[in-house]
Motif scaffolding. Structure first.
Motif, PDB file in Angstrom:
ATOM      1  N   UNK A 104       0.818  -1.207   0.000  1.00 13.62           N
ATOM      2  CA  UNK A 104       0.000   0.000   0.000  1.00 13.62           C
ATOM      3  C   UNK A 104       0.857   1.265   0.000  1.00 13.62           C
ATOM      4  N   UNK A 105       2.098   1.151   0.474  1.00 19.44           N
ATOM      5  CA  UNK A 105       3.008   2.294   0.488  1.00 19.44           C
ATOM      6  C   UNK A 105       4.428   1.769   0.522  1.00 19.44           C
ATOM      7  N   UNK A 156      14.603  -3.516  -1.272  1.00 26.49           N
ATOM      8  CA  UNK A 156      13.998  -3.198  -2.570  1.00 26.49           C
ATOM      9  C   UNK A 156      13.421  -1.782  -2.621  1.00 26.49           C
ATOM     10  N   UNK A 157      13.587  -1.017  -1.537  1.00 27.70           N
ATOM     11  CA  UNK A 157      12.993   0.325  -1.543  1.00 27.70           C
ATOM     12  C   UNK A 157      13.655   1.250  -2.556  1.00 27.70           C
ATOM     13  N   UNK A 158      14.914   0.986  -2.875  1.00 27.77           N
ATOM     14  CA  UNK A 158      15.582   1.780  -3.906  1.00 27.77           C
ATOM     15  C   UNK A 158      15.101   1.435  -5.307  1.00 27.77           C
ATOM     16  N   UNK A 191      -1.969  11.999 -12.600  1.00 30.80           N
ATOM     17  CA  UNK A 191      -2.268  13.312 -12.030  1.00 30.80           C
ATOM     18  C   UNK A 191      -3.578  13.854 -12.593  1.00 30.80           C
ATOM     19  N   UNK A 192      -3.791  13.654 -13.909  1.00 29.02           N
ATOM     20  CA  UNK A 192      -5.030  14.113 -14.546  1.00 29.02           C
ATOM     21  C   UNK A 192      -6.240  13.344 -14.033  1.00 29.02           C
ATOM     22  N   UNK A 193      -6.016  12.068 -13.715  1.00 30.09           N
ATOM     23  CA  UNK A 193      -7.103  11.227 -13.222  1.00 30.09           C
ATOM     24  C   UNK A 193      -7.364  11.433 -11.734  1.00 30.09           C
ATOM     25  N   UNK A 194      -6.468  12.202 -11.082  1.00 37.73           N
ATOM     26  CA  UNK A 194      -6.601  12.399  -9.648  1.00 37.73           C
ATOM     27  C   UNK A 194      -6.165  11.195  -8.850  1.00 37.73           C
ATOM     28  N   UNK A 195      -5.303  10.357  -9.457  1.00 35.65           N
ATOM     29  CA  UNK A 195      -4.870   9.122  -8.797  1.00 35.65           C
ATOM     30  C   UNK A 195      -3.429   9.173  -8.343  1.00 35.65           C
ATOM     31  N   UNK A 196      -2.785  10.331  -8.469  1.00 33.25           N
ATOM     32  CA  UNK A 196      -1.365  10.417  -8.142  1.00 33.25           C
ATOM     33  C   UNK A 196      -1.124  10.204  -6.658  1.00 33.25           C
ATOM     34  N   UNK A 197      -0.058   9.471  -6.307  1.00 27.78           N
ATOM     35  CA  UNK A 197       0.296   9.336  -4.889  1.00 27.78           C
ATOM     36  C   UNK A 197       0.564  10.694  -4.274  1.00 27.78           C
ATOM     37  N   UNK A 198       0.305  10.828  -2.989  1.00 35.23           N
ATOM     38  CA  UNK A 198       0.519  12.102  -2.294  1.00 35.23           C
ATOM     39  C   UNK A 198       1.946  12.621  -2.462  1.00 35.23           C
ATOM     40  N   UNK A 199       2.994  11.785  -2.316  1.00 33.47           N
ATOM     41  CA  UNK A 199       4.351  12.297  -2.483  1.00 33.47           C
ATOM     42  C   UNK A 199       4.570  12.909  -3.857  1.00 33.47           C
ATOM     43  N   UNK A 200       3.967  12.311  -4.895  1.00 30.96           N
ATOM     44  CA  UNK A 200       4.144  12.847  -6.246  1.00 30.96           C
ATOM     45  C   UNK A 200       3.499  14.217  -6.361  1.00 30.96           C
ATOM     46  N   UNK A 201       2.299  14.357  -5.819  1.00 31.70           N
ATOM     47  CA  UNK A 201       1.577  15.624  -5.930  1.00 31.70           C
ATOM     48  C   UNK A 201       2.321  16.740  -5.218  1.00 31.70           C
ATOM     49  N   UNK A 202       3.067  16.399  -4.179  1.00 35.01           N
ATOM     50  CA  UNK A 202       3.765  17.405  -3.391  1.00 35.01           C
ATOM     51  C   UNK A 202       5.180  17.684  -3.894  1.00 35.01           C
ATOM     52  N   UNK A 234       4.239   6.525  -8.856  1.00 36.88           N
ATOM     53  CA  UNK A 234       3.095   6.021  -9.608  1.00 36.88           C
ATOM     54  C   UNK A 234       2.422   4.926  -8.777  1.00 36.88           C
ATOM     55  N   UNK A 235       1.168   4.681  -9.071  1.00 40.16           N
ATOM     56  CA  UNK A 235       0.435   3.640  -8.350  1.00 40.16           C
ATOM     57  C   UNK A 235       0.014   2.556  -9.338  1.00 40.16           C
ATOM     58  N   UNK A 236      -0.314   1.393  -8.793  1.00 40.39           N
ATOM     59  CA  UNK A 236      -0.794   0.296  -9.625  1.00 40.39           C
ATOM     60  C   UNK A 236      -2.280   0.508  -9.880  1.00 40.39           C
ATOM     61  N   UNK A 237      -2.629   0.700 -11.153  1.00 43.86           N
ATOM     62  CA  UNK A 237      -4.014   0.970 -11.530  1.00 43.86           C
ATOM     63  C   UNK A 237      -4.682  -0.222 -12.188  1.00 43.86           C
ATOM     64  N   UNK A 238      -4.039  -1.382 -12.086  1.00 45.50           N
ATOM     65  CA  UNK A 238      -4.615  -2.582 -12.680  1.00 45.50           C
ATOM     66  C   UNK A 238      -4.030  -2.948 -14.023  1.00 45.50           C
TER      67      UNK A 238
END
Length: 506
Positions: free
Chosen positions: A162-163, A171-173, A478-489, A180-184
């Motif tokens: 989830x995060x 593997x965090x690197x 970002x256009x879909x409003x699905x961007x992770x919070x860190x990306x938006x900031x 980006x998030x997994x959108x299916x």
């Protein structure tokens, strides 16, 4: 006489085969280890793969294969909830135990610990013939999950993170989960929209895995197998996808379904060399044997060709080639269904067995296998032809083949020759690729997609001949409003560093 035409050499098929993984590397380097657990109509497999996160290439660590027909018999009080194509009865409990035993054995052979060395598990099944509707496949997947838990797999290894805090430290690197998030979309292709895909055809998930696996396997060749593409997985049943030419995500515009390896199996069942009900070509296949591909094999292949039906699935069907399907849902999702059958839902498989009896008795084993190679190659060409006729396969579409009835024997060379007849490509060998263990490789890809572990320097997503789609994905989300919070900031300037450093960022 055109001497140049006579002297022209046949195109060489591109067959992806990865070298074995080094055990010490698995323990010391950033290799992402995934178990692909599949209960099929003929075989049950646990295949362990390891992906080098620096290079983005996947290696086969161990392949443990059992015959599904050898599953234990149902016990008193257990409910039979599925059958294989050949009639083997399955209960939730027997499937779970089969999965447990196969998974444990594969880890023991690989000298790996399920609890500490394994990073993710992906489950799939091709046993859909006795289901009444496509969405019932979910119950089977739950039985597979129970088997994984019984083997000692932690539940967290079967669900996406989830995060970044849910990602293992080493593997965090290598994750872009804060970008980006997994959108299916696995390997940048959505399943039929408005659904998970199984509402359209029961084995859509297998088609999804096969497509992703061929994309990964093609990295070991010089074929760029990205969107748009057509995947064909010739297991006992047929599955596959046709994808569109879009960015950043393609859509599924075609699904393949029906019978595949069951067709040569039916021929072999008539020879008397295998069990007439549960026997398979695998039982007598000898990779060292050179098949006879002469006139006799061609004539027998003609007889098989007349029985095998390949077409766009009619709207009236609820099953095609024994696979539950919903043509109306497919039409609503703008998906073309291409099916392969023998009669209606396998009603003519007996006729194939009669051909097999005559063929083996009169011509022998070499001609038998030559016939099967030719027949399967023609099936592949006919599937592509329907895609062309329906307008979903073009000269830009890469073609990928996996599965035992598509890559064994002389099939890759013969399939390439058949595809060449369609005049789709100037260089068919640069547009057609053959990959072993497509489902297992696809499981490795799915696991990384779910955890946003792409490799921008060696991308699987995007279009053929194009670059990494990370930037396009971020803009899309970002256009879909699905961007992770860190990306938006995060300011865009910081994002540019990701394209310079790729996945090896500090």
């Amino acid at each position: 006489m055109n001497l140049c035409g006579l002297l022209k050499s046949k195109p060489k098929p591109r067959i992806a085969q990865s070298p074995p993984a080094n055990y010490l590397d698995l323990k010391t380097k950033p290799y992402y280890i995934v178990a692909s657990v599949e209960v099929g109509n003929t075989t049950t497999k646990s295949i362990l793969t390891a992906t080098d996160m620096n290079a983005g290439r996947t290696y086969i660590v161990n392949k443990t294969v059992k015959m599904t027909r050898d599953v234990r018999a149902p016990k008193a009080g257990e409910e039979i909830f599925a059958h294989t194509i050949n009639g083997t009865a399955l209960t939730r409990e027997s499937v779970a135990e089969l999965v447990r035993d196969t998974l444990v054995e594969s880890h023991e052979r690989a000298r790996l610990d399920i609890r500490t060395d394994l990073h993710f598990v992906v489950r799939s099944t091709g046993v859909v013939a006795e289901l009444d509707s496509p969405d019932q496949v979910g119950a089977f997947i739950q039985a597979l999950a129970q088997g994984c838990l019984m083997a000692g797999v932690p539940p967290r290894l079967m669900t996406p993170a989830m995060s970044i805090h849910n990602i293992i430290d080493k593997f965090r690197n290598y994750t872009l989960i804060d970008k980006v998030i997994f959108m299916g979309a696995v390997a940048s292709c959505f399943p039929p929209q408005g659904s998970t895909g199984v509402e359209v055809v029961a084995n859509e998930m297998e088609g999804e895995l096969a497509t992703a696996g061929i994309k990964e396997g093609s990295r070991w060749t010089d074929v760029d197998f990205r969107n748009p593409c057509l995947s064909m997985d010739f297991g006992t049943t047929l599955d596959g996808r046709v994808t569109s030419e879009e960015l950043p995500y393609a859509h599924t515009i075609g699904n393949l379904l029906g019978l595949a390896g069951a067709i040569p199996d039916a021929v072999v069942q008539g020879t008397g060399l295998v069990d007439r009900m549960t026997g398979a070509t695998l039982d007598i296949f000898d990779p060292k044997m050179k098949p006879e591909l002469g006139r006799d094999a061609t004539e027998f292949a003609d007889q098989i060709d007349e029985i095998v039906k390949i077409e766009k699935v009619p709207m009236s069907r609820t099953k095609y080639g024994l696979v539950p399907v919903n043509p109306k849902a497919a039409e609503q999702n703008s998906v073309v269904l291409i099916g392969c059958d023998a009669g209606v839902n396998g009603s003519d498989l007996g006729k194939l067995s009669e051909i097999g009896a005559d063929l083996y008795k009169s011509k022998g084993l070499k001609t038998l296998f030559g016939t099967l190679d030719i027949a399967c190659a023609r099936m592949a060409r006919r599937l592509v032809e329907v895609g062309v006729e329906e307008g979903i396969v073009t000269k830009n579409t890469a073609i990928g083949v996996t599965g035992r009835a598509g890559i064994s024997g002389n099939k890759p060379s013969l399939i390439l020759e058949e595809i060449e007849k369609l005049k789709l490509f100037d260089q068919p060998e640069m547009n057609v690729v053959f990959v072993d263990d497509g489902l297992a490789r696809g499981a490795a890809v799915m696991a990384r997609c779910m955890n946003s572990m792409g490799t921008p320097k060696n991308p699987l997503g995007g279009l053929r001949g194009s670059k990494c789609i990370l930037r396009t994905r971020m803009e899309y989300e970002a256009c879909k409003g699905s961007a992770p919070v860190p990306q938006a900031a995060r300011p865009d300037k910081d994002t540019q560093a990701y394209f310079v450093g790729g996945h090896n960022r500090s």
